[in-house]
Design an enzyme around this catalytic site. Structure first.
Site, PDB file in Angstrom:
ATOM      1  N   THR A 161       0.867  -1.186   0.000  1.00  0.00           N
ATOM      2  CA  THR A 161       0.000   0.000   0.000  1.00  0.00           C
ATOM      3  C   THR A 161       0.900   1.231   0.000  1.00  0.00           C
ATOM      4  OG1 THR A 161      -0.262  -0.246   2.399  1.00  0.00           O
ATOM      5  CG2 THR A 161      -2.030  -1.092   1.002  1.00  0.00           C
ATOM      6  N   LYS A 187       4.349  -6.998   3.775  1.00  0.00           N
ATOM      7  CA  LYS A 187       4.075  -5.599   3.479  1.00  0.00           C
ATOM      8  C   LYS A 187       3.840  -4.897   4.807  1.00  0.00           C
ATOM      9  CE  LYS A 187       0.690  -3.460   3.318  1.00  0.00           C
ATOM     10  NZ  LYS A 187      -0.081  -2.502   4.243  1.00  0.00           N
ATOM     11  N   THR A 198       0.163  -2.849  10.686  1.00  0.00           N
ATOM     12  CA  THR A 198      -0.547  -2.944   9.407  1.00  0.00           C
ATOM     13  C   THR A 198       0.373  -3.748   8.527  1.00  0.00           C
ATOM     14  OG1 THR A 198      -1.540  -0.820   9.635  1.00  0.00           O
ATOM     15  CG2 THR A 198      -1.669  -1.751   7.515  1.00  0.00           C
ATOM     16  N   GLU A 282       6.686   4.953   7.258  1.00  0.00           N
ATOM     17  CA  GLU A 282       6.285   6.105   6.451  1.00  0.00           C
ATOM     18  C   GLU A 282       7.120   7.340   6.795  1.00  0.00           C
ATOM     19  OE1 GLU A 282       1.679   4.716   5.704  1.00  0.00           O
ATOM     20  OE2 GLU A 282       2.155   5.928   7.453  1.00  0.00           O
TER      21      GLU A 282
END
Length: 410
Positions: A161, A187, A198, A282
């Site tokens: 993602t 992932k 996640t 991120e």
């Protein structure tokens, strides 16, 4: 999206083919355009499957479905399959969520000739939006036609993602009668915190091992790997880790010293993948190990390590390359763990920065600041109270994290 500066320099590794495992990926248009966003894995008859999942109280339908299926009796000689989509988490979608899971897994079961109870699904992406499962089922014929043993990198790309690079790791050990291989993909980039993250992880091996033993081995090793990383302290609705053993190695069933070697290799693969997830945090520019030693007990060691690793003040100081050890002191103090100001010591790498309730007499701001410019950092805390220890991995917190998540749905 730019690739993380912490990504493995050699790119996606060459993973060994695992006998009895085939992969395919396709572009179904679940959310993303012009990229593969669904992957399918076919597993040979007799494959043992184990799993661990998020403990979120708002678990996605696919997680609940996987947990239920793993508890079912396995039909004799049944094969299995895994189907995964990115772009939509199918979480907090009410009864429609389970309907989507049933539809997708049912169609995969029919296409592959396996029981629906042996088709495991995962979804990752935006929460609260119905899954357009018809787009996934429309791609199933293409996926089935493309299944092959060499498409693992494509499968790793299809489950991404906000990831900036696909993640893979492998190991090979010598069994009794032949080699035993392990290969895994993952992932994960944001909403990463213990009780998984996640994070979707799929690990495959050709070892001969019973499902119950495989589950125990997986559960034993998750706390020091996937439950020892954090990017932002947020636990996902959708985390899943499936470990599949096809039993197709020429080696004899695991026993004795080979079992120990296999478990050590499995833990290495799990930790490698977990660290890659943290490297792809991120907006991350630095990978940080927080190592706590001589805590009063194991619970305290965990509390302290996570308090430091999750502290926005610690993480932003790291992003700014600021050797602000006072923020580490703060995080220790807020953790709720037993601590004695005059017994603890803090190191940045090899540099002793604080001890005996005060800044170290040997402390050098110039040396500490120079150390903070490195891409990989170690923050060590010696509590001086007991024998318990814990290592966790985190990353810095940069403005890019805000940019990525502020725009996630738009």
């Amino acid at each position: 999206m730019a690739i993380s500066p912490l990504a493995p320099k050699d790119g996606f590794p060459a993973l060994p083919s695992i006998a009895g495992v085939e992969f395919a990926a396709a572009a179904a248009g679940v959310k993303y355009k012009n990229r593969k966003d669904v992957m399918l894995v076919r597993l040979a008859p007799g494959t043992a499957v184990a799993g661990v999942f998020t403990r979120s109280s708002t678990r996605a339908a696919c997680v609940l479905d996987c947990q239920a299926k793993l508890a079912m009796k396995v039909p004799e000689g049944a094969g299995a399959a895994i189907v995964v989509n990115s772009g939509n988490a199918n979480a907090f979608t009410g009864a429609l969520g389970q309907k989507s899971v049933d539809t997708v897994t049912g169609e995969v079961a029919k296409a592959l000739g396996v029981p629906a109870s042996r088709v495991f699904s995962s979804s990752t992406g935006v929460i609260g939006e119905p899954l357009p499962h018809d787009r996934i089922t429309a791609a199933i014929p293409e996926l089935v036609a493309e299944l092959n043993t060499d498409a693992v990198e494509m499968a790793a790309q299809a489950i991404m993602t906000t990831d900036t690079f696909p993640k893979g790791a492998s190991a090979t050990i010598e069994g009794d009668g032949g080699p035993i291989h392990i290969a895994g993909i993952a992932k994960g980039s944001g909403m990463i915190a213990p009780d998984m993250a996640t994070m979707l992880v799929y690990i495959f091996t050709d070892a001969k091992i019973a499902p119950a033993a495989l589950q125990k081995m997986l559960s034993r090793n998750v706390d020091d790997t996937f439950n020892a990383i954090t990017v932002d302290s947020d636990t996902s609705t959708s985390d899943a880790l499936l470990l599949c053993a096809t039993g197709q190695s020429a080696a004899a069933p695991l026993q004795g010293a080979v079992t120990k070697a296999f478990e050590a290799a499995l833990q290495d693969v799990m930790l490698d993948l977990a660290k890659q997830v943290t490297r792809d945090g991120e907006g991350a520019t630095k990978l940080v190990e927080v190592r706590v030693t001589r805590a009063a007990n194991a619970s305290d060691a965990h509390l302290i390590a996570m308090a430091i690793a999750n502290s926005p003040l610690v993480k932003t100081a790291i992003a700014g390359e600021d050797a602000n050890w006072g923020r580490v002191v703060m995080a220790i103090g807020k953790s709720g763990a037993q601590a004695d100001r005059d017994k603890l010591a803090i190191h940045f790498g090899d540099l002793l920065v604080a001890e005996k309730g005060w800044r170290s007499p040997k402390y050098s701001e110039d040396a500490a600041s120079a150390y903070m410019k490195q891409d990989e950092l170690l923050i060590s805390v010696d509590m001086g109270l007991g024998k318990a220890r814990k290592s966790v991995w985190t990353c810095d917190l940069t403005h890019a994290y805000i940019d990525i998540n502020a725009d996630y749905r738009s």
